[in-house]
Design a protein around this motif. Structure first.
Motif, short mmCIF file in Angstrom:
data_model
loop_
_atom_site.label_atom_id
_atom_site.label_comp_id
_atom_site.label_asym_id
_atom_site.label_seq_id
_atom_site.Cartn_x
_atom_site.Cartn_y
_atom_site.Cartn_z
N GLY A 1 -6.88 18.01 10.53
CA GLY A 1 -6.44 18.48 9.22
C GLY A 1 -4.96 18.30 8.92
N PRO A 2 -4.05 18.71 9.82
CA PRO A 2 -2.62 18.61 9.52
C PRO A 2 -2.11 17.18 9.35
N ARG A 3 -2.91 16.21 9.71
CA ARG A 3 -2.47 14.81 9.61
C ARG A 3 -2.63 14.24 8.20
N PHE A 4 -3.25 15.00 7.30
CA PHE A 4 -3.49 14.50 5.94
C PHE A 4 -2.56 15.18 4.94
N ASP A 5 -2.14 14.41 3.94
CA ASP A 5 -1.36 14.98 2.85
C ASP A 5 -2.25 15.77 1.90
N THR B 1 1.01 7.87 1.93
CA THR B 1 0.30 9.08 1.55
C THR B 1 -1.14 8.94 2.03
N THR B 2 -1.56 9.87 2.87
CA THR B 2 -2.86 9.76 3.54
C THR B 2 -3.76 10.91 3.13
N CYS B 3 -4.92 10.57 2.56
CA CYS B 3 -5.82 11.59 2.03
C CYS B 3 -7.21 11.44 2.64
N ILE C 1 0.83 -1.20 0.00
CA ILE C 1 0.00 0.00 0.00
C ILE C 1 0.87 1.26 0.00
N ASP C 2 0.61 2.15 -0.95
CA ASP C 2 1.29 3.45 -1.00
C ASP C 2 0.38 4.58 -0.51
N THR C 3 -0.91 4.47 -0.84
CA THR C 3 -1.85 5.56 -0.59
C THR C 3 -3.04 5.04 0.20
N VAL C 4 -3.47 5.82 1.19
CA VAL C 4 -4.64 5.47 2.00
C VAL C 4 -5.65 6.60 1.88
N LEU C 5 -6.85 6.25 1.43
CA LEU C 5 -7.96 7.20 1.28
C LEU C 5 -8.96 6.94 2.40
N LEU C 6 -9.29 7.97 3.15
CA LEU C 6 -10.15 7.81 4.32
C LEU C 6 -11.35 8.74 4.23
#
Length: 234
Positions: free
Chosen positions: A148-152, A126-128, A25-30
């Motif tokens: 907010g600051p915890r997301f890319d 990468t967390t979005c 996993i490279d990217t995590v979408l939440l």
């Protein structure tokens, strides 16, 4: 508040152990509401608080007001209008953002969410945040939670121009974020959203089975299910 026809069960444990192959996993979408944040705030707001205020404004019985509004909500479910605070302010002649701020003490982060976001940062994912919420709702909730600051990146469905239940949303989101479908994980509490993402080809899909602290656990029959994010930190 979401109505869904997707098959659910009320088993105390998911069918499949929620283990993620994190090196893949490279990217995590939440998702936000129900996934990271307790959906009780939204359920209470739309099902009880707004009907109460609407009833008082129009001299209606509360139950009559609630039934009337639920019918109007359902008419625009799974569209951008459903989460558009300006739309509802105009439709109901109420200041919906102000009403949300008046009970923002009910906004709460689910257990283990902060731990999970820290876990993702430690593992350089990468967390979005990908939310259907209107930008005014987003501002209220980020101000209360300081997430907010915890997301890319933070992306609202309104920015994409389609609801998340539409498979084309995920194509446009991929063009915006540049993620690889085979290396992306999406967590959401709405099965129809996960189904749309699956149609687009996103491979790693996680269903949040307890979106509200006041609701029972309801695992999906179609997706890997979790009740809290500590189940994925393995």
């Amino acid at each position: 508040m979401t109505w869904t026809n997707s098959p659910m069960t009320t088993r105390s444990r998911p069918t499949v152990d929620p283990v993620v192959d994190w090196p893949m996993i490279d990217t995590v979408l939440l998702d936000m509401d129900g996934t990271l944040l307790d959906k009780y705030f939204d359920d209470y707001f739309w099902e009880h608080y707004v009907p109460q205020v609407f009833a008082e404004k129009h001299g209606m019985d509360h139950e009559q007001s609630r039934n009337t509004l639920l019918q109007r909500y359902r008419a625009v479910e799974s569209t951008l209008q459903w989460t558009d605070l300006d739309f509802w302010s105009e439709q109901l002649d109420l200041d919906i953002p102000a009403l949300k701020r008046s009970i923002d003490h009910l906004v709460a982060v689910h257990p283990y969410v902060i731990d999970f976001l820290d876990f993702l940062k430690q593992h350089e994912k990468t967390t979005c945040l990908v939310t259907a919420a209107h930008d005014k709702t987003l501002q209220i909730k980020l101000a209360k939670t300081e997430l907010g600051p915890r997301f890319d990146r933070i992306v609202c469905a309104g920015e994409i121009g389609l609801p998340k239940e539409n498979p084309s949303f995920w194509q446009r989101l991929q063009e915006t974020l540049g993620f690889h479908r085979s290396q992306t994980l999406l967590a959401d509490d709405t099965a129809s959203v996960l189904q749309a993402a699956r149609q687009h080809g996103i491979e790693h899909l996680v269903f949040v089975a307890k979106p509200s602290s006041r609701s029972p656990v309801r695992h999906s029959a179609d997706f890997l299910s979790i009740t809290t994010f500590n189940e994925l930190m393995r």
